[in-house]
Enzyme design. Structure first.
Site, PDB file in Angstrom:
ATOM      1  N   ARG A  36      47.558  46.438  35.993  1.00  0.00           N
ATOM      2  CA  ARG A  36      47.403  47.852  35.802  1.00  0.00           C
ATOM      3  C   ARG A  36      46.686  48.669  36.727  1.00  0.00           C
ATOM      4  NH1 ARG A  36      47.910  45.697  31.353  1.00  0.00           N
ATOM      5  NH2 ARG A  36      46.520  44.169  32.296  1.00  0.00           N
ATOM      6  N   THR A  37      45.659  48.087  37.404  1.00  0.00           N
ATOM      7  CA  THR A  37      44.802  48.669  38.340  1.00  0.00           C
ATOM      8  C   THR A  37      45.617  49.032  39.621  1.00  0.00           C
ATOM      9  OG1 THR A  37      42.757  47.721  37.352  1.00  0.00           O
ATOM     10  CG2 THR A  37      42.579  48.807  39.605  1.00  0.00           C
ATOM     11  N   LYS A  77      35.252  36.252  52.977  1.00  0.00           N
ATOM     12  CA  LYS A  77      34.552  37.373  53.162  1.00  0.00           C
ATOM     13  C   LYS A  77      33.954  37.485  54.609  1.00  0.00           C
ATOM     14  CE  LYS A  77      30.092  38.103  51.757  1.00  0.00           C
ATOM     15  NZ  LYS A  77      29.019  38.734  51.000  1.00  0.00           N
ATOM     16  N   ARG A  89      40.114  45.166  45.786  1.00  0.00           N
ATOM     17  CA  ARG A  89      39.567  44.287  44.526  1.00  0.00           C
ATOM     18  C   ARG A  89      39.190  42.892  45.460  1.00  0.00           C
ATOM     19  NH1 ARG A  89      42.216  43.414  38.716  1.00  0.00           N
ATOM     20  NH2 ARG A  89      41.036  45.193  38.565  1.00  0.00           N
ATOM     21  N   HIS A  93      33.447  47.871  38.117  1.00  0.00           N
ATOM     22  CA  HIS A  93      34.707  48.102  38.111  1.00  0.00           C
ATOM     23  C   HIS A  93      34.563  49.643  37.789  1.00  0.00           C
ATOM     24  CE1 HIS A  93      39.173  48.271  37.933  1.00  0.00           C
ATOM     25  NE2 HIS A  93      39.066  47.291  37.108  1.00  0.00           N
TER      26      HIS A  93
HETATM   27  C1  NCD Z   1      39.887  44.061  34.134  1.00  0.00           C
HETATM   28  C2  NCD Z   1      39.177  43.379  35.455  1.00  0.00           C
HETATM   29  O1  NCD Z   1      39.990  43.172  36.267  1.00  0.00           O
HETATM   30  O2  NCD Z   1      38.065  43.428  35.251  1.00  0.00           O
HETATM   31  N1  NCD Z   1      41.040  44.598  34.170  1.00  0.00           N
HETATM   32  C3  NCD Z   1      41.480  45.818  34.455  1.00  0.00           C
HETATM   33  O3  NCD Z   1      41.174  46.001  35.609  1.00  0.00           O
HETATM   34  N2  NCD Z   1      42.124  46.670  33.550  1.00  0.00           N
HETATM   35  C4  NCD Z   1      39.707  43.308  32.853  1.00  0.00           C
HETATM   36  C5  NCD Z   1      40.071  41.802  32.603  1.00  0.00           C
HETATM   37  O4  NCD Z   1      40.379  41.380  33.847  1.00  0.00           O
HETATM   38  O5  NCD Z   1      39.617  41.264  31.829  1.00  0.00           O
END
Ligand code: NCD
Length: 304
Positions: free
Chosen positions: A55-56, A84, A105, A133
């Site tokens: 999704r992100t 890193k 990310r 996040h």
């Molecule tokens: C979340 C994350 O990556 O922290 N996912 C997201 O971005 N919607 C939640 C998860 O992974 O459980």
């Protein structure tokens, strides 16, 4: 309010006024979801995902395309073995000349902040380790606002993996800007980190912690459910102890308020049964849509 060139590192960097400005722009962005726009024409966004994402990453990509911009980047989870430090910093120094903003990310807390220290273009934190996040928290707040018409005055339950989950921490800090009652619902092993609890209590939030959802479900206006973060457990036997701890199904929802809404950052892995999807409480798919418009707002604000 000028956001241009601003890094998006932590939800704590944003005041309530700033959040509300973002929400106003997000509502305006709904006009462009279907028609598209050229607000970010000739702009390029880089997306660097050192951890899996659906999704992100896709919502940032879609947001950029809907605003007429372009996207480059990688999403190979194997890159999470990437060390890193210098390597990431060197990558940033290269990529900043290819893109006008960079979404990152990363598994390691602090790495996104490090990248921002070296970058001449805005960096967006799309999840760093177990800590933060911020854009998810913004879309969570926006979802509550849109679905309940207010955030003030609500009783909000945050359930699941409060120890390793990052969305829950950013959301709790975001909610600290509002007059809300917070209830943290987690098994003993996965309680919210002490430093976060202390920060929230310094911000004047009184928090109730319970492990049984039944105890408080009838008080809630919003139930924010999260996945137990299996991949972050140092000891797999600890995961076995809490796996499947919560399963919300139609039976669980017997004694809720009529207008309770259920949110989830997704992905879900069994903590919300499918039979909940068709109830009037389920809002988690709508929430993903709100994520798109919030990200359109953020990209247009920092890049235009
Ligand atoms: C979340 C994350 O990556 O922290 N996912 C997201 O971005 N919607 C939640 C998860 O992974 O459980």
């Amino acid at each position: 309010m000028d956001f241009s060139g601003r890094h998006i590192m932590s939800i704590q960097d944003f005041s309530r006024d700033e959040l509300e400005h973002i929400f106003k722009v997000a509502s305006e962005m709904e006009n462009y979801v279907k028609t598209g726009s050229d607000i970010l024409k000739n702009r390029i966004l880089a997306t660097l995902f050192f951890e899996p994402s659906t999704r992100t990453r896709l919502s940032f990509t879609s947001a950029m395309y809907r605003l007429g911009g372009n996207v480059l980047g990688f999403d190979d989870p194997k890159m999470s073995s990437f060390k890193k430090g210098e390597t990431l910093v060197d990558s940033i120094r290269v990529i900043e000349s290819y893109a006008d903003a960079i979404v990152i990310r990363h598994t390691i807390e602090g790495s996104v902040t490090l990248a921002a220290e070296y970058s001449n273009v805005p960096i967006i934190n799309a999840g760093s380790g177990t800590l933060g996040h911020p854009t998810q928290a913004m879309l969570d707040l926006f979802s509550i606002l849109r679905e309940k018409n207010t955030i003030d005055g609500l009783t909000i339950g945050i359930l699941g993996d409060l120890k390793f989950g990052r969305t829950v921490k950013s959301l709790a800090y975001g909610l600290a800007n509002y007059d809300v009652k917070l209830v943290f619902i987690a098994p003993e092993l996965l309680r919210m980190r002490q430093d976060v609890l202390e920060d929230l209590s310094e911000a004047g939030k009184s928090i109730r912690e319970v492990s049984e959802l039944d105890e408080i479900i009838s008080d809630l206006d919003v139930l924010y459910v999260t996945r137990i973060q299996e991949e972050r457990f140092p000891d797999p036997s600890e995961y076995e102890k809490v796996k499947g701890f919560y399963v919300i199904d139609r039976r669980t929802l017997k004694s809720t308020k009529e207008d309770l809404i259920i949110l989830h950052p997704l992905p879900r892995v069994g903590e919300i049964a499918k039979d909940v999807d068709s109830t009037k409480h389920a809002r988690y798919f709508k929430q993903s849509y709100y994520g798109l418009v919030v990200r359109m707002a953020l990209l247009s604000l920092i890049m235009s």
